[in-house]
Motif scaffolding. Structure first.
Motif, PDB file in Angstrom:
ATOM      1  N   PRO A 253       8.795  20.409 -19.134  1.00  6.92           N
ATOM      2  CA  PRO A 253      10.030  20.901 -18.519  1.00  6.92           C
ATOM      3  C   PRO A 253      11.143  21.215 -19.529  1.00  6.92           C
ATOM      4  O   PRO A 253      11.894  22.170 -19.327  1.00  6.92           O
ATOM      5  N   GLU A 254      11.234  20.416 -20.613  1.00  5.70           N
ATOM      6  CA  GLU A 254      12.297  20.691 -21.586  1.00  5.70           C
ATOM      7  C   GLU A 254      12.030  21.943 -22.413  1.00  5.70           C
ATOM      8  O   GLU A 254      12.916  22.440 -23.107  1.00  5.70           O
ATOM      9  N   ASP A 255      10.782  22.453 -22.355  1.00  9.33           N
ATOM     10  CA  ASP A 255      10.437  23.691 -23.057  1.00  9.33           C
ATOM     11  C   ASP A 255      10.590  24.916 -22.170  1.00  9.33           C
ATOM     12  O   ASP A 255      10.309  26.039 -22.600  1.00  9.33           O
ATOM     13  N   VAL A 256      11.003  24.702 -20.924  1.00  8.88           N
ATOM     14  CA  VAL A 256      11.256  25.806 -20.000  1.00  8.88           C
ATOM     15  C   VAL A 256      12.761  26.079 -19.981  1.00  8.88           C
ATOM     16  O   VAL A 256      13.555  25.175 -19.724  1.00  8.88           O
ATOM     17  N   ALA A 257      13.122  27.312 -20.287  1.00  9.81           N
ATOM     18  CA  ALA A 257      14.541  27.684 -20.317  1.00  9.81           C
ATOM     19  C   ALA A 257      14.849  28.626 -19.164  1.00  9.81           C
ATOM     20  O   ALA A 257      13.950  29.293 -18.633  1.00  9.81           O
ATOM     21  N   LEU A 258      16.106  28.661 -18.758  1.00  8.93           N
ATOM     22  CA  LEU A 258      16.558  29.702 -17.835  1.00  8.93           C
ATOM     23  C   LEU A 258      16.705  30.974 -18.648  1.00  8.93           C
ATOM     24  O   LEU A 258      17.381  30.994 -19.676  1.00  8.93           O
ATOM     25  N   ALA A 259      16.019  32.049 -18.250  1.00  9.23           N
ATOM     26  CA  ALA A 259      15.982  33.271 -19.047  1.00  9.23           C
ATOM     27  C   ALA A 259      17.395  33.757 -19.343  1.00  9.23           C
ATOM     28  O   ALA A 259      18.330  33.558 -18.571  1.00  9.23           O
ATOM     29  N   GLY A 260      17.519  34.401 -20.490  1.00 10.05           N
ATOM     30  CA  GLY A 260      18.823  34.839 -20.955  1.00 10.05           C
ATOM     31  C   GLY A 260      19.226  34.102 -22.210  1.00 10.05           C
ATOM     32  O   GLY A 260      20.198  34.458 -22.875  1.00 10.05           O
ATOM     33  N   ASP A 261      18.461  33.074 -22.567  1.00 11.48           N
ATOM     34  CA  ASP A 261      18.694  32.340 -23.805  1.00 11.48           C
ATOM     35  C   ASP A 261      18.408  33.264 -24.981  1.00 11.48           C
ATOM     36  O   ASP A 261      17.290  33.730 -25.182  1.00 11.48           O
ATOM     37  N   ALA A 262      19.417  33.553 -25.783  1.00 11.74           N
ATOM     38  CA  ALA A 262      19.285  34.491 -26.896  1.00 11.74           C
ATOM     39  C   ALA A 262      18.304  34.000 -27.952  1.00 11.74           C
ATOM     40  O   ALA A 262      17.776  34.787 -28.743  1.00 11.74           O
TER      41      ALA A 262
ATOM     42  N   THR B 183       9.184  23.025 -12.921  1.00 13.91           N
ATOM     43  CA  THR B 183      10.380  22.240 -13.209  1.00 13.91           C
ATOM     44  C   THR B 183      10.869  22.556 -14.615  1.00 13.91           C
ATOM     45  O   THR B 183      10.076  22.623 -15.556  1.00 13.91           O
ATOM     46  N   ALA B 184      12.178  22.740 -14.736  1.00 12.41           N
ATOM     47  CA  ALA B 184      12.826  22.931 -16.039  1.00 12.41           C
ATOM     48  C   ALA B 184      13.825  21.803 -16.246  1.00 12.41           C
ATOM     49  O   ALA B 184      14.452  21.329 -15.286  1.00 12.41           O
TER      50      ALA B 184
ATOM     51  N   THR C 182      20.046  18.556 -16.640  1.00 14.38           N
ATOM     52  CA  THR C 182      19.816  18.853 -15.229  1.00 14.38           C
ATOM     53  C   THR C 182      18.361  19.229 -15.025  1.00 14.38           C
ATOM     54  O   THR C 182      17.798  20.005 -15.812  1.00 14.38           O
ATOM     55  N   TYR C 183      17.724  18.656 -13.988  1.00 13.46           N
ATOM     56  CA  TYR C 183      16.364  19.021 -13.626  1.00 13.46           C
ATOM     57  C   TYR C 183      16.441  20.127 -12.576  1.00 13.46           C
ATOM     58  O   TYR C 183      17.084  19.972 -11.539  1.00 13.46           O
ATOM     59  N   VAL C 184      15.765  21.225 -12.859  1.00 12.64           N
ATOM     60  CA  VAL C 184      15.782  22.380 -11.968  1.00 12.64           C
ATOM     61  C   VAL C 184      14.359  22.634 -11.482  1.00 12.64           C
ATOM     62  O   VAL C 184      13.455  22.850 -12.297  1.00 12.64           O
ATOM     63  N   THR C 185      14.143  22.592 -10.170  1.00 15.80           N
ATOM     64  CA  THR C 185      12.836  22.901  -9.588  1.00 15.80           C
ATOM     65  C   THR C 185      12.925  24.261  -8.926  1.00 15.80           C
ATOM     66  O   THR C 185      13.912  24.578  -8.253  1.00 15.80           O
ATOM     67  N   ALA C 186      11.879  25.079  -9.138  1.00 14.53           N
ATOM     68  CA  ALA C 186      11.917  26.448  -8.624  1.00 14.53           C
ATOM     69  C   ALA C 186      10.545  26.868  -8.135  1.00 14.53           C
ATOM     70  O   ALA C 186       9.518  26.437  -8.670  1.00 14.53           O
ATOM     71  N   ASP C 187      10.529  27.722  -7.097  1.00 13.32           N
ATOM     72  CA  ASP C 187       9.305  28.371  -6.645  1.00 13.32           C
ATOM     73  C   ASP C 187       9.094  29.624  -7.474  1.00 13.32           C
ATOM     74  O   ASP C 187      10.024  30.433  -7.656  1.00 13.32           O
ATOM     75  N   THR C 188       7.880  29.782  -7.999  1.00  9.90           N
ATOM     76  CA  THR C 188       7.550  30.931  -8.837  1.00  9.90           C
ATOM     77  C   THR C 188       6.172  31.452  -8.441  1.00  9.90           C
ATOM     78  O   THR C 188       5.446  30.772  -7.700  1.00  9.90           O
ATOM     79  N   PRO C 189       5.763  32.627  -8.932  1.00 11.10           N
ATOM     80  CA  PRO C 189       4.389  33.083  -8.688  1.00 11.10           C
ATOM     81  C   PRO C 189       3.344  32.126  -9.257  1.00 11.10           C
ATOM     82  O   PRO C 189       2.169  32.202  -8.884  1.00 11.10           O
ATOM     83  N   LEU C 190       3.753  31.222 -10.158  1.00  8.14           N
ATOM     84  CA  LEU C 190       2.849  30.228 -10.733  1.00  8.14           C
ATOM     85  C   LEU C 190       2.897  28.908  -9.973  1.00  8.14           C
ATOM     86  O   LEU C 190       2.344  27.903 -10.425  1.00  8.14           O
ATOM     87  N   GLY C 191       3.590  28.894  -8.822  1.00 11.12           N
ATOM     88  CA  GLY C 191       3.758  27.665  -8.067  1.00 11.12           C
ATOM     89  C   GLY C 191       5.104  27.025  -8.362  1.00 11.12           C
ATOM     90  O   GLY C 191       5.971  27.608  -9.032  1.00 11.12           O
ATOM     91  N   ALA C 192       5.319  25.803  -7.879  1.00 10.31           N
ATOM     92  CA  ALA C 192       6.576  25.085  -8.122  1.00 10.31           C
ATOM     93  C   ALA C 192       6.613  24.636  -9.575  1.00 10.31           C
ATOM     94  O   ALA C 192       5.695  23.964 -10.048  1.00 10.31           O
TER      95      ALA C 192
END
Length: 362
Positions: free
Chosen positions: A282-291, A326-327, A314-324
């Motif tokens: 999860p810590e290697d997943v970023a919200l896109a836009g990170d320069a 966590t970032a 902050t822990y962020v859980t999201a639905d994606t085409p790859l399933g749920a």
């Protein structure tokens, strides 16, 4: 102090095999953590090191001496139990000195040992109190003091912090680490808490189903988990994993092509169409836009389903085409449930596992 060597240890009860061939070796003065879920065999192995049980096959040696069948009193081992195991009718000083008294250590030497460990553990003001007059943390210090007074070759800790509240657990964890740094006594510590394992250990044995899934330093186990089980068990929140396969030079997961590095592609080339599991922490997943992310970073659209601020992150859980997925992102970004976003990760941060065996793909 003494090096500890465990070779080919198996334990069966009737037709049930509890330990299935354990091989572990640590040097004198090292701190070993046995970590794993309930029922994995870690407490059984600790009991055999202590002499409370014997292996069905295999050997255990301490300081170069085979102790596989030696009685507990002849092993020069001190144990700290989960339940403290203090004598309620004795005061703190008497509890600390009891093992020395049983060994017929002279009174002056016993009293000096009590004062030494009381000063080390900062419990000198409690020596006249009975266990019933102490808090949980104080009782655990007394139990540790009783073990320290013996100055053994090996310390054994059996989930010593599990009965304490969260704040006290953190404090006692630091106390145990400081004590080891001062004494440098070889230590084996059983826990199911991966935070204790990562913060205390020189080396960790991750156990599952009676086998050691991985044995190494905390950094090795976290950065290069040898199996899918280790990848999921070590780390909080757990690693994101998704089914995938290698086809026509591409790594595909739910129809999404994932970027891989050249070494990963070379390792996967021989994999054919066999099933894989691909993971990213999860810590290697970023919200896109990170320069700072490279242009070829993996990206996927997401709908945010849960936001869990903890303060520093902050822990962020999201639905994606790859399933749920966590970032774990730093700080407290302004995010809302239902918002659209993109999750991104570097190809170098992917972990690849065989779906059938669970072993890491080199």
């Amino acid at each position: 102090m003494g090096a500890l060597t465990i070779r080919g240890v198996r334990k069966t009860f009737g037709a049930v095999e509890i330990l299935k061939g354990i091989d572990i070796a640590i040097g004198a003065g090292e701190f070993l953590i046995l970590v794993g879920p309930s029922g994995c065999g870690k407490s059984t192995l600790l009991s055999m090191i202590a002499g409370l049980d014997v292996p069905t096959t295999g050997t255990i040696a301490l300081g170069g001496r085979d102790i596989t069948h030696a009685p507990p009193k002849d092993r020069d081992i001190a144990m700290v139990f989960q339940s403290y195991a203090l004598y309620p009718n004795m005061n703190v000083a008497q509890n600390i000195a009891f093992a020395l008294e049983m060994r017929k250590v002279p009174k002056a030497e016993r009293e000096a040992a009590v004062q030494r460990v009381a000063q080390m553990l900062q419990i000198g003001h409690l020596l006249d109190r009975k266990p019933g007059q102490l808090s949980g943390g104080q009782r655990q210090r007394v139990a540790m003091g009783r073990a320290l007074a013996r100055n053994p070759k090996l310390f054994l800790f059996d989930e010593p912090l599990s009965n304490l509240d969260a704040k006290l657990r953190v404090e006692m964890r630091a106390e145990i680490k400081l004590l080891h740094q001062r004494t440098r006594t070889t230590t084996v510590y059983v826990t199911h808490d991966q935070v204790e394992a990562m913060t205390l250990a020189d080396r960790i044995a991750v156990m599952n189903g009676g086998v050691v899934e991985q044995f190494g330093t905390p950094a090795d186990i976290y950065q290069r988990p040898a199996t899918r089980f280790v990848a999921e068990f070590i780390g909080s929140p757990a690693m994101n994993l998704v089914p995938a396969h290698w086809q026509d030079g591409a790594l595909l997961a739910h129809g999404v092509a994932l970027h891989v590095t050249l070494p990963q592609a070379q390792a996967l080339h021989a994999w054919g169409g066999r099933a894989l599991q691909v993971g990213v922490r999860p810590e290697d997943v970023a919200l896109a836009g990170d320069a700072a992310l490279p242009d070829d970073a993996g990206r996927v659209g997401a709908s945010l389903t849960m936001i869990e601020p903890t303060g520093p992150e902050t822990y962020v859980t999201a639905d994606t085409p790859l399933g749920a997925r966590t970032a774990r992102v730093p700080g407290t970004p302004a995010l809302a449930v239902g918002a659209r976003a993109q999750l991104a990760w570097r190809a170098t941060q992917l972990h690849l596992f065989c779906a059938d065996s669970g072993r890491r793909v080199a």
